[in-house]
Design a protein around this motif. Structure first.
Motif: not given
Length: 384
Positions: A110, A112, A116-119, A352
């Motif tokens: 994960q 951001t 926007k958050h991405y998986q 991160n």
């Protein structure tokens, strides 16, 4: 016409006999094998006059073979790999592969970006490793250019669509392998995007300077000019801190045998990785020009490998998870510690950790990672 042929032959003979005159490095195309769906996998062999050759296959844009002489001129293949596609398809081991979109690990897959958050897909415990379940190493790349000359090269390309493995943006990537008469293999990885994304492309060749399948690399001597590492947690994700290598098994500022301190049970970091599997901090930012980031020398064969890169980080992995179940190109099994990997890259999990820098690539920008491998020997080879 007869006079023309005589002139050509005379030129070739002179090139072979006159010191300092060499023929052009050759590039030969062939078919290595097929994908399960029947698509052909191309191979391109680059070879110079000194016995150095590299074979690149389109599956994973990877080094399938690299042959170079030892101090006595004896040739050996020093890159782990397989003779057929069956080996590469049977088990994902990253032998020689181009790894991406993001080399190394991203915590829980994960991040951001621009709010926007991405998986991403998960393929390494709780984390995403080397691009996820279907990284660049699992793709059939297209051979777009093959050149001969003083420096021969092959360029391969791949388009990764928007949303591929969870990554944003349509990414167009190219990897160019170049080999010249100076026994230098250069890898140029480049990428562009149509939407802001993250990129970290590297090469994952497993090396053994005594020859693939010849046994352990623990006696081969490694130098890494880095004062710090980025320590990791139990899932091998960086904690976000920087740790000095002084007084630890991770101090390779002066060359030492890879195996000298690898069994130091006082190091929790060695226990986590079951050996060396760590990012060394070459610098905090990318350099303007490639600089020496590692040197490995084999006392047995006399082969020397020098690695140059502009990247701030270097992942060194000591082949800890080779378990003896893989039979390589030589017909020998690959066991724990039978090879090492050196991956120039940005730091693991950079998206991160703001203090690690940035992995972002925006439209109009070009990502690039130049990796230079220089091969020589301790007798008759350059030692600078």
């Amino acid at each position: 016409m007869k006079n023309f042929h005589r002139c050509v032959m005379a030129t070739l003979v002179c090139a072979l006999l006159i010191p300092g005159v060499s023929l052009a490095t050759s590039a030969t195309r062939s078919i290595f094998g097929s994908m399960p769906d029947g698509r052909k996998v191309e191979a391109v062999k680059l070879q110079n006059d000194h016995g150095v050759s590299v074979t690149v296959i389109a599956y994973g844009a990877r080094v399938q073979s690299l042959v170079t002489p030892d101090r006595n001129g004896h040739l050996a293949d020093v890159a782990l790999g397989y003779n057929t596609m069956a080996g590469y398809l049977s088990k994902r081991q990253f032998f020689g592969a181009t790894v991406g979109r993001f080399a190394n690990r991203i915590a829980t897959g994960q991040f951001t970006l621009d709010g926007k958050h991405y998986q991403l897909t998960i393929n390494d415990g709780p984390n995403s490793l080397h691009g996820g379940t279907e990284g660049f190493d699992t793709r059939l790349w297209q051979v777009t250019s093959v050149k001969q000359g003083p420096t021969a090269s092959v360029t391969l390309s791949l388009v990764s669509p928007d949303g591929d493995q969870g990554y944003p943006g349509r990414l167009t990537a190219t990897v160019t392998y170049s080999l010249g008469e100076e026994n230098q293999l250069t890898i140029d990885a480049r990428a562009t995007t149509d939407k802001t994304t993250i990129v970290n492309i590297s090469n994952h060749t497993y090396w053994n300077l005594d020859g693939a399948g010849s046994g352990t690399v623990m006696n081969q001597r490694l130098l890494i000019p880095a004062d710090q590492i980025t320590p990791v947690d139990k899932t091998q994700i960086p904690t976000g801190t920087f740790q000095s290598v002084a007084g630890t098994p991770f101090d390779f500022r002066h060359a030492k045998a890879i195996g000298q301190d690898i069994r130091d049970g006082r190091s929790s970091q060695l226990l986590i990785g079951k050996g060396y599997d760590m990012n060394w901090v070459i610098s905090r930012t990318k350099s303007a020009e490639p600089r020496l980031v590692a040197q490995v020398e084999s006392p047995a064969s006399g082969r020397i490998l020098r690695l140059y890169s502009r990247q701030p980080g270097l992942q060194f992995y000591s082949g800890n998870f080779l378990d003896g179940t893989t039979v390589g190109r030589s017909g020998h099994t690959y066991r724990q510690g039978d090879a090492f990997v050196l991956e120039p890259q940005i730091f693991p999990d950079t998206p991160n950790h703001p203090n690690f820098g940035s992995a972002e690539l925006r439209p109009g920008q070009v990502y690039d990672n130049r990796i230079v491998y220089r091969f020589s020997t301790d007798k008759g080879g350059a030692k600078h």
